[in-house]
Design a protein around this motif. Structure first.
Motif, mmCIF file in Angstrom:
data_model
loop_
_atom_site.group_PDB
_atom_site.id
_atom_site.type_symbol
_atom_site.label_atom_id
_atom_site.label_comp_id
_atom_site.label_asym_id
_atom_site.label_seq_id
_atom_site.Cartn_x
_atom_site.Cartn_y
_atom_site.Cartn_z
ATOM 1 N N SER A 427 0.832 -1.208 0.000
ATOM 2 C CA SER A 427 0.000 0.000 0.000
ATOM 3 C C SER A 427 0.865 1.257 0.000
ATOM 4 O O SER A 427 0.535 2.248 -0.661
ATOM 5 C CB SER A 427 -0.923 0.004 1.220
ATOM 6 O OG SER A 427 -0.170 -0.064 2.428
ATOM 7 N N GLU A 430 2.347 1.637 -3.506
ATOM 8 C CA GLU A 430 1.343 2.140 -4.439
ATOM 9 C C GLU A 430 1.125 3.641 -4.274
ATOM 10 O O GLU A 430 0.906 4.362 -5.252
ATOM 11 C CB GLU A 430 0.022 1.397 -4.240
ATOM 12 C CG GLU A 430 0.068 -0.046 -4.719
ATOM 13 C CD GLU A 430 -1.205 -0.811 -4.401
ATOM 14 O OE1 GLU A 430 -2.010 -0.296 -3.568
ATOM 15 O OE2 GLU A 430 -1.397 -1.911 -4.952
ATOM 16 N N GLN A 431 1.205 4.127 -3.029
ATOM 17 C CA GLN A 431 1.003 5.545 -2.759
ATOM 18 C C GLN A 431 2.001 6.398 -3.535
ATOM 19 O O GLN A 431 1.629 7.440 -4.103
ATOM 20 C CB GLN A 431 1.153 5.793 -1.257
ATOM 21 C CG GLN A 431 1.039 7.248 -0.847
ATOM 22 C CD GLN A 431 1.265 7.430 0.658
ATOM 23 O OE1 GLN A 431 1.284 6.449 1.419
ATOM 24 N NE2 GLN A 431 1.446 8.662 1.088
#
Length: 486
Positions: A427, A430-431
Motif C-alpha cells: 500500500s 502504491e502511494q
C-alpha cells in the motif's frame, strides 16, 4: 559541498605531500575492502535536498546566512550561493513506513524552515534551477561566506587558466562566461543515498548509472536559465560546464571532466576511487596528521580524510561515498541525478522509484549492464536531460523506446519488486509509485508544467512571466500535491 576547509594558499610542497597522502589512503582503503568489517547489517537510505531562497516577488534572496540563523536547525546548512541552502534528512530503513517517514519529516522541517526564514524575507523554493536568476546573481559577490567556496572557485579557475564558458542550446541559446564557479550555484538537486556492502557496491553503482536517464526523463525540473528556455533539465549541462577545469586544448587531449558520468561499468568500489587518484589532480590539497595505516593496524577505523575530500571535488552523477558511523566504516552510492522539487511528495515518489528499481537491477542474476554498452547509458543520460518526459532512449531487448513507456511496461513492476525486497508494504509502494505512473500517463513533470505555463504568457516580458509562473509553482509546492495534477 563536502568537508569544511579554511581559507589558505597552497604551495607546490603542499600538493606533493597531499598526493602522497592520497595514494597512501587509497592503499589502506584497498586493504580495508579485503579485511575490514563494513557496516552492512541493516542498510540505510538517505535523502538531501538543495533549496533556493526568494523574496516576496520571486527574485533570488541573497540571505542564506540570515535564513540559516533564523531556521536554527543543524539539518539545514549553507551552500555555494547566498541564495542556496541544503537540508539533510536523517537516514532511515525503508521498512516500517520509511518512505512515509521521509515525506512527513521533510514536510514538517520545510514548513518550519519556511515559517522562520520568511521572517527575514527569504522563502524556500524546491526547483532544479531558479528561473528568476539573472547574471548579477551568478557573480562572485553572491558567493557564500564559507571560505571553502571561494577557495574552491579560485582553484577551479586557476586550474582552468581562463574564465568559465557556458554554451547551452535549446529552444533559445545561452552563451556567456563567468569568472567564478557561481553558475554551479544555480544547480539545486535532490541527492539519494543507498548503503550497500563492498561486495554489492559495483552492482548498485552500475544499476544507478543504467537508470539515470530514466530518472531525469521522469523528474526534469530545470527548463529556464537566465531568462532562456534551454534543456528540460538544464542543470545537467550547466553543472558540467560550470566546474570544468579543462581548457579547450585539454579537452582535445582527452582529459576527463570533473563533472563526470564515467567511462565504464565497474567491478569494485575501488575502481572509482582509483580513477579519482589516477585522473584528477587535487583542487583542495589539504593534508591532516592521521597515518591511516597506523590507525588500521591498531584496530581503528581511519578517516581517510584526503581521499574523501578529493572525492568531494569530483562530481560524478553517481558518486561513491566512504563514511564512518558509530566507529564503523560503510559505503554508499550517492545518486546525484535528480533536480530539487517540485513538491515533497514528488521527491519521495522519485526516491521510491529509484530505491525500488536499483534494488531489483542490482540483485538480478543477469545484470542489465552486461547487455548494454556504457556509452549507450551515457548518451541516454544527455538525451533525457535535453528532452525530459518526451525523451526516447535505448534499452536492452527493446531498442529505442520512449522513457515513459519503458517505465509503465517494465520498470514500475521492477520498482514494486525492489521496494518489497526492502520491506516496503504494497500500500505504501502504491502511494508513491502511483505518482510516477500518473506522471508518465499525463506526460507532465515539473519542467513540462513550467514550459506550458510560460507558453500561456508569451505576450508578457520574459522575467515578469517567470515571476508569475514561479508564484503559481510555489503555491503547488506548498500544497504538496503531485505536479502532474496541478
Amino acid at each position: 559541498m563536502g568537508e569544511e576547509v579554511d581559507a589558505q594558499e597552497f604551495t607546490g610542497a603542499d600538493r606533493t605531500r597531499h598526493r602522497e597522502k592520497v595514494r597512501r589512503c587509497l592503499d589502506v582503503f584497498e586493504r580495508m575492502l579485503r579485511e575490514s568489517a563494513f557496516d552492512t547489517d541493516d542498510p540505510m537510505t538517505g535523502l538531501e535536498v538543495e533549496l533556493n531562497l526568494v523574496d516576496d516577488a520571486g527574485d533570488p534572496a541573497l540571505r542564506n546566512a540570515e535564513a540559516l540563523e533564523a531556521i536554527a536547525n543543524p539539518d539545514f546548512q549553507t551552500e555555494l550561493g547566498q541564495f542556496n541552502i541544503e537540508m539533510n534528512s536523517p537516514p532511515v530503513t525503508l521498512r516500517d513506513e520509511g518512505l512515509t517517514g521521509f515525506e512527513e519529516g521533510l514536510r514538517r522541517s520545510l514548513n518550519e524552515a519556511e515559517r522562520r526564514s520568511s521572517e527575514v524575507g527569504a522563502h524556500l523554493v524546491m526547483i532544479g534551477i531558479l528561473p528568476t536568476l539573472d547574471a548579477a546573481h551568478l557573480s562572485i559577490d553572491a558567493i557564500s561566506s564559507n571560505p571553502r567556496y571561494r577557495l574552491l572557485s579560485e582553484q577551479v579557475l586557476r586550474a582552468r587558466g581562463e574564465d568559465i564558458s557556458i554554451d547551452i542550446g535549446g529552444v533559445d541559446v545561452l552563451r556567456t562566461t563567468a569568472d567564478s564557479v557561481l553558475p554551479e550555484a544555480a544547480c539545486t538537486s535532490t541527492q539519494l543515498h543507498v548503503q550497500t556492502t563492498p561486495e554489492r557496491f559495483a552492482a548498485y553503482w552500475n544499476a544507478s548509472q543504467a537508470i539515470a536517464a530514466v530518472q531525469l526523463a521522469l523528474a526534469a525540473n530545470s527548463p529556464y536559465l537566465l531568462g532562456k528556455q534551454l534543456w528540460r533539465e538544464t542543470r545537467v549541462p550547466l553543472f558540467e560546464q560550470a566546474t570544468d577545469t579543462r581548457s579547450d586544448e585539454l579537452k582535445a587531449q582527452g582529459v576527463r571532466p570533473r563533472v563526470w558520468f564515467g567511462e565504464g561499468w565497474i567491478t569494485s568500489v575501488f575502481d572509482l576511487f582509483e580513477e579519482n587518484v589516477r585522473y584528477f589532480p587535487a583542487l583542495l590539497p589539504v593534508t591532516d596528521d592521521e597515518d591511516p595505516l597506523t590507525v588500521l593496524e591498531a584496530g581503528g577505523t581511519p578517516n581517510l580524510s584526503e581521499l574523501r575530500l578529493h572525492n568531494g571535488t569530483i562530481w560524478r552523477w553517481n558518486r561513491p561515498v566512504y563514511d564512518i558511523a558509530g566507529g564503523r566504516p560503510h559505503l554508499r552510492v550517492e545518486n546525484r541525478v535528480l533536480p530539487a522539487g517540485p513538491t515533497v511528495v514528488d521527491t519521495v515518489a522519485n526516491a521510491a522509484f529509484y530505491f525500488g528499481v536499483v534494488r531489483t537491477l542490482a540483485e538480478s542474476e543477469r545484470p542489465l549492464w552486461s547487455q548494454m554498452s556504457f556509452s549507450a547509458a551515457e548518451e541516454n543520460f544527455h538525451v533525457a536531460a535535453r528532452d525530459g518526459v518526451d525523451a526516447e532512449i535505448y534499452w536492452p531487448g527493446v531498442g529505442r523506446v520512449r522513457a515513459t513507456e519503458l517505465v509503465l511496461r517494465r520498470l514500475l513492476p521492477m520498482a514494486y519488486d525492489g521496494l518489497a525486497a526492502w520491506g516496503v508494504e504494497r500500500s505504501e509502494a502504491e502511494q508513491y509509485l502511483g505518482i510516477i505512473e500518473g506522471r508518465c500517463l499525463g506526460g507532465t513533470n515539473g519542467a513540462e508544467w513550467f514550459v506550458r505555463q510560460m507558453a500561456e504568457r508569451e505576450d508578457m516580458d520574459r522575467y515578469d512571466a517567470l515571476r508569475a509562473v514561479l508564484a503559481g509553482y510555489r503555491e503547488g509546492m506548498h500544497a504538496n500535491v503531485p505536479v502532474h495534477t496541478w
